[in-house]
Design an enzyme around this catalytic site. Sequence first.
Site, PDB file in Angstrom:
ATOM      1  N   HIS A  15      51.756  33.525  38.735  1.00 49.57           N
ATOM      2  CA  HIS A  15      52.738  34.608  38.844  1.00 49.57           C
ATOM      3  C   HIS A  15      53.457  34.519  40.188  1.00 49.57           C
ATOM      4  O   HIS A  15      53.130  35.235  41.128  1.00 49.57           O
ATOM      5  CB  HIS A  15      52.056  35.962  38.667  1.00 49.57           C
ATOM      6  CG  HIS A  15      51.565  36.216  37.284  1.00 49.57           C
ATOM      7  ND1 HIS A  15      50.249  36.019  36.905  1.00 49.57           N
ATOM      8  CD2 HIS A  15      52.221  36.629  36.167  1.00 49.57           C
ATOM      9  CE1 HIS A  15      50.112  36.304  35.627  1.00 49.57           C
ATOM     10  NE2 HIS A  15      51.281  36.675  35.144  1.00 49.57           N
ATOM     11  N   HIS A  45      57.531  30.808  38.298  1.00 49.89           N
ATOM     12  CA  HIS A  45      57.409  31.426  36.969  1.00 49.89           C
ATOM     13  C   HIS A  45      58.607  32.327  36.679  1.00 49.89           C
ATOM     14  O   HIS A  45      59.126  32.346  35.557  1.00 49.89           O
ATOM     15  CB  HIS A  45      56.103  32.225  36.910  1.00 49.89           C
ATOM     16  CG  HIS A  45      55.997  33.130  35.719  1.00 49.89           C
ATOM     17  ND1 HIS A  45      55.913  32.674  34.419  1.00 49.89           N
ATOM     18  CD2 HIS A  45      55.977  34.496  35.635  1.00 49.89           C
ATOM     19  CE1 HIS A  45      55.844  33.701  33.582  1.00 49.89           C
ATOM     20  NE2 HIS A  45      55.891  34.810  34.296  1.00 49.89           N
ATOM     21  N   HIS A  51      60.412  41.166  36.775  1.00 55.77           N
ATOM     22  CA  HIS A  51      59.367  41.586  35.845  1.00 55.77           C
ATOM     23  C   HIS A  51      57.954  41.364  36.387  1.00 55.77           C
ATOM     24  O   HIS A  51      57.011  41.944  35.865  1.00 55.77           O
ATOM     25  CB  HIS A  51      59.540  40.877  34.503  1.00 55.77           C
ATOM     26  CG  HIS A  51      58.981  39.484  34.470  1.00 55.77           C
ATOM     27  ND1 HIS A  51      59.639  38.403  35.025  1.00 55.77           N
ATOM     28  CD2 HIS A  51      57.825  38.991  33.958  1.00 55.77           C
ATOM     29  CE1 HIS A  51      58.925  37.320  34.852  1.00 55.77           C
ATOM     30  NE2 HIS A  51      57.810  37.630  34.212  1.00 55.77           N
ATOM     31  N   ASP A  52      57.786  40.519  37.419  1.00 54.13           N
ATOM     32  CA  ASP A  52      56.461  40.309  38.024  1.00 54.13           C
ATOM     33  C   ASP A  52      56.493  40.554  39.529  1.00 54.13           C
ATOM     34  O   ASP A  52      55.689  39.985  40.272  1.00 54.13           O
ATOM     35  CB  ASP A  52      55.972  38.881  37.740  1.00 54.13           C
ATOM     36  CG  ASP A  52      55.315  38.749  36.366  1.00 54.13           C
ATOM     37  OD1 ASP A  52      54.798  39.770  35.874  1.00 54.13           O
ATOM     38  OD2 ASP A  52      55.333  37.660  35.793  1.00 54.13           O
ATOM     39  N   ASP A  75      58.707  35.310  28.692  1.00 52.98           N
ATOM     40  CA  ASP A  75      57.531  35.429  29.542  1.00 52.98           C
ATOM     41  C   ASP A  75      56.412  34.488  29.084  1.00 52.98           C
ATOM     42  O   ASP A  75      55.585  34.058  29.894  1.00 52.98           O
ATOM     43  CB  ASP A  75      57.047  36.890  29.536  1.00 52.98           C
ATOM     44  CG  ASP A  75      56.150  37.200  30.719  1.00 52.98           C
ATOM     45  OD1 ASP A  75      56.170  36.445  31.708  1.00 52.98           O
ATOM     46  OD2 ASP A  75      55.430  38.215  30.655  1.00 52.98           O
TER      47      ASP A  75
END
Length: 900
Positions: A544, A548, A584-585, A696
């Site tokens: 992560h 990514h 998103h992360d 994802d």
Amino acid sequence: FFFFFFFLCNSTFYVLLCTYLKRGGRAEWDDEAVTLAENSWTSSALSAAVAGIILSNYMGVTARVVPAAESTMWPKLASGELDACLEVWPSGHAEDIATYVGGGTVVDAGLLGTVGRIGWYFPDYVLVDYPYAANFASLDELHLRTIFDVFNYTLYDGPTAWTSHDEAICACNGWNLTVVHTESEEQLLARVDDAISRRAPILFYLWTPHQVFSKHNLVRVSLPVYTASCYRQTEICCDYPEEDLLKVATQTLQDNPGSFRFTQMFTLKREDQIEMLSYVAYSNLSITESACAWVQNHADTWRLWVIDRTDGHGPRLQVVLPVSLVALFLALLVAVILLAIVAHQIRQRRRMRKINIELETQNKQLLTALMGTETVEGELLDTPVESVIGILKTFLQGKVWTEQEKLQLEFVIGMIASRKLFRFDDNPEVSESLEKDVKEYLYDQILQKTYSVHTIPTDNVDVIEWDELQQTDLALLSMTGAWSFSGVDFVTQCEEAGKNPFELLLMHFLREHSVLDTLTTINVPKLQQYMVATYMMYKDNPYHNTRHVCDVAQAVHWMILACDNVMQLQPLERFALLFASFIHDMSHPGVNNNFLIATRDDLAQTYNDISVLESMHVSSAFKLMAQPALNFIADFSPHKYKEFRSLVVTAILATDMAKHVELFAEWKAVLASANVNFEDAAVRLKAMIIILKCADLANVARPWDQCHEWALRVQNEFFLQGDKEATKGLAVSPFMDRNSQNIPKMQLAFAEFVGLPLFESLQKVFPDVETLCSGTRANIQLWNKEAGGSNVLRRPGHVASNAHLRPAPVTMKVGASPMLHASMSPTLKPPPVTLTIGRSPQLQPICITPNTKASPSLKPLAIPTLISRNSTTLVVSPLPAASANPAPVVRSPVTLLAPE
């Protein structure tokens, strides 16, 4: 009683007030003429003009507006030559305020209601070639000279009568800028308009609020940070402060109560000043005409400031009668409400028992219908579920079925009634065929259910320390449209080139999708700065991480293009989906939600154990956006901002794998309809959610070398979490124990039961995303080969194919064994050796080729070997072989420098 009480009090007040006015009671509000100061900038002139119009036309007070320089205004206020000034900038008059207001000769009349800020500005197009130009405070001497040369070492200022510390700031900081004073505000603005029309660089003094900001995109220069102590020094070295503008009046104005009260009540918000400034700048209205237009359009605002004294007998107080009537009405309303409440209480007591009996009867009827013990003929059931159950029961009873068919229908009815349609563990055919560790992994990661009970210690829990791993690789921006794009390579290429990957990638995508051409209110410089800040928010986790994120963002971009011929997303939807892929992360700690909940982490406590990481990601993103310098959607309308935020939040929260089954079921329900209507915004939102989820998980569909690398990365991150779990006394999660690793089995479980079904559902409506499915199927075959040549996890209906594909060789950097160093000098270290190892699914002899550049004395070896791996060591041991040339013996383990 209440009605009588309110009526009596209100009537008494009204009678007393009327009697007081009838007897001639009055306040001496026969005000004398009022002289208002008009400073040399437009907003001050507009404030004075508005006040003069209202005083003269609606309060019967003679008002005069007199031009006054800031430097001479205060003595005139103290002497009574001026009565009030309605716009004072405190930072430029600290000594005057202390002398005159503190001395009692001038009175503080309160805040104007507008927050002002003086500063240095330049057009935003300068940032294109000089992105660092806005931060004078942190630039080194070389960059300062460069940017000063761009502005010709010139700072344009207003008239010398204005409050300005520009010469002092330049002198104190050693900046050799020449401050050029213009004769008026109009002359300063003319220079700015001329430079911008030629797209020439220009640095100038200005303040907010000002009408020029609605005409040009300007950037404020970051000077040394303002402090109160800085302004108390002889030489001012820091920035101008953000300050609330003041109003001041003379002591003699207090003798005119009406005018003084009006001065205190007089307030103009930032929006009011900008409206009048726009009239002057763009409607070619004079100061007086602009003020009159504002007075006509905002009567409800300024009437609260006004005391009407036009009847010659003091104030008429026009609010007396309306307030009295409202009070009477409220008293009557309260009495009626009280009576209604009492009556309702009496009726409700009488009906309570009857209602309870009726509800119990209805509940029994519904329960009977649901459980199938009794069917009420002709009764309309309440919900679609009950309707379906009733139809199936009628169907079951209307025909003679075999015992097997009857059991199957009863099973269907029971499953619908139990609401377990989409639970993984309720499919015995699949569940019972899985191995124990695979089932544990799916339960833990996908369903987030407890397969076995673990004990969580309540004390002696150590603080978690996150490990940081290095990342390397190459990529090209030209590959962003291809499925073979590598986020790992792209980030490495950008870092070597000195460019920010997030900024470069997002701006490229926005141009590809023409988003900036339609959403013109996006502040592009702030968006670029935001993406740089977002990049820094990501941790250096094995999986992560920023690589990514780039991989996911490119997958989203690729899928939007692939879906364009079926579903046309709106520009705001495209922007929201692309933006969500980058955040998103954000700030991902490298562990999953289950770990945070089990260790009772602060994040889990904050978000109540529900979508902990996903909530944190989106919250961090919008908190970062709240900074003024990074708020690239500050010009969005409230409705557009609300829609944008809703799209981003919904999409990111949907990436929580705990919601996968529920969201996947909803998506399959959409696909089950005869025609999928993408004109419906709700259907497009579900498609956006599935696109982000597919992106994802897209590493399982990437080309084999990327898929394999991402598998190693995620396994490494899993091992790090497993180490933390073991350290804290927790049971190690499935596939996270480095002592019992099985990467192929984990990847097969995830690809077979999560990735491929999701990709296939997307392909049903978007055929051009077939690459996702074919890539995943090809990788499944290769994982099966690594797992031992058999499909250990075969979904029903899955057919093995692509058996001819062979994995590519893997290159590993290997350092010589520490045991072989024992006899060497401590100062000598052998060079690392690069071994190219060809995988053989049938355990055939493996060719080991050393890097002869690093170790010229080494030669290729062709030996029968058996390879066993753990996380850090590759052990090469000879096998007995019928060969004429016996293989050399490697007596010690070979330690890996990096788990590539």
